[in-house]
Design a protein around this motif. Structure first.
Motif: not given
Length: 298
Positions: A147-150, A268-271
């Motif tokens: 599971v990691a940022p896109i 602001a979001r981290l996907e």
């Protein structure tokens, strides 16, 4: 020539950490013991595995194929031990999940908790690491899924977007911006940021640089070779600020204030995405996919 499994572990840990001291810390052994065993291994092989310097230990070109083979051997040995342990405990199957975000709260913690509850007969191994190690784990079969940022693409690795988390500025309680309900990136342009050197830290650093670099002037970002929790504790000392996702608010930080960051389009979001090898047919992994699909349908 006899090579012992612990020597392989010491060498692989040093390659991952790029430092004898950090590798020793990760394995909870004395640095002098680890470095001596690696030196003995090099002497037996007749191959120099690492270039040593004051900055750490960099794997040599000649050492790289040996380290990759050593990693596979360690994986096979660990899998044998896990299989034996699972049989003795009545467990059926195993899944190794890697992640680089904290498990204090948030979607990842809920997903893992659901899996542990629903599939009590599966051995669940969690691995928290930086992106490089996570993808190496996928390629070497030590991890089933990460599971990691896109945004990461590698041959043989499949991905699926799963969720996003809001981003927050982490400030001392008495900071000038601490009483705001929301702030914008430009409000932070004069700040000094501190982020971890591993995990999500480099991603935060790149994000801050992308948002706040103007006219060739980059924001002041300090990388600390420590955990996110320790970094946030530094913020309480009132010399720096930091960035974190909403998952970091799973515990009480009495000296800190988390203020939501906004950009022109909203919060602001981290996907995040799931990453896995396309040829991985582990039944326990398919169960994980099914659970994710139920909670976060694509």
């Amino acid at each position: 020539m006899t090579i012992e499994i612990h020597q392989l572990r010491y060498a692989v840990a040093t390659a991952d950490a790029k430092s004898f001291s950090r590798a020793a810390g990760a394995l909870n052994v004395k640095q002098i013991t680890l470095s001596r065993r690696v030196q003995q291994l090099e002497n037996r092989l007749g191959v120099k595995l690492f270039e040593r310097s004051t900055r750490g230990a960099e794997i040599t070109e000649n050492g790289r194929p040996f380290i990759e083979q050593a990693r596979r051997i360690i994986t096979d040995v660990d899998n044998l031990r896990t299989t034996a342990s699972n049989v003795s405990c009545g467990l059926q199957g195993r899944i190794a999940v890697g992640y680089c975000s904290p498990l204090m709260a948030g979607n990842l913690r809920l997903a893992i908790s659901d899996y542990l509850t629903k599939f009590e007969d599966v051995q669940f191994d969690g691995v928290e690491a930086g992106l490089e190690r996570l993808f190496h784990g996928l390629h070497s079969h030590t991890l089933d899924v990460a599971v990691a940022p896109i945004g990461h693409r590698e041959d043989g690795i499949s991905s699926r977007r799963i969720w996003s988390e809001r981003l927050f500025a982490v400030l001392p309680n008495d900071h000038a911006l601490a009483e705001r309900e929301q702030i914008y990136w430009q409000d932070l342009r004069r700040e000094v940021f501190v982020v971890p050197a591993s995990g999500l830290g480099p991603i935060f650093g790149n994000l801050i640089a992308a948002r706040l670099t103007e006219q060739g002037k980059r924001p002041n970002i300090i990388l600390q070779d420590t955990s996110l929790e320790s970094v946030l504790s530094m913020v309480a000392a009132k010399r720096h600020i930091s960035i974190a996702t909403e998952a970091s608010q799973g515990i009480a930080w009495t000296d800190l204030r988390f203020v939501e960051i906004h950009d022109l389009t909203g919060p602001a979001r981290l996907e995040y995405s799931l990453y896995w090898r396309a040829d991985n047919d582990n039944p326990a992994l398919q169960r994980f996919f099914n659970l994710i699909e139920e909670r976060y349908p694509g």
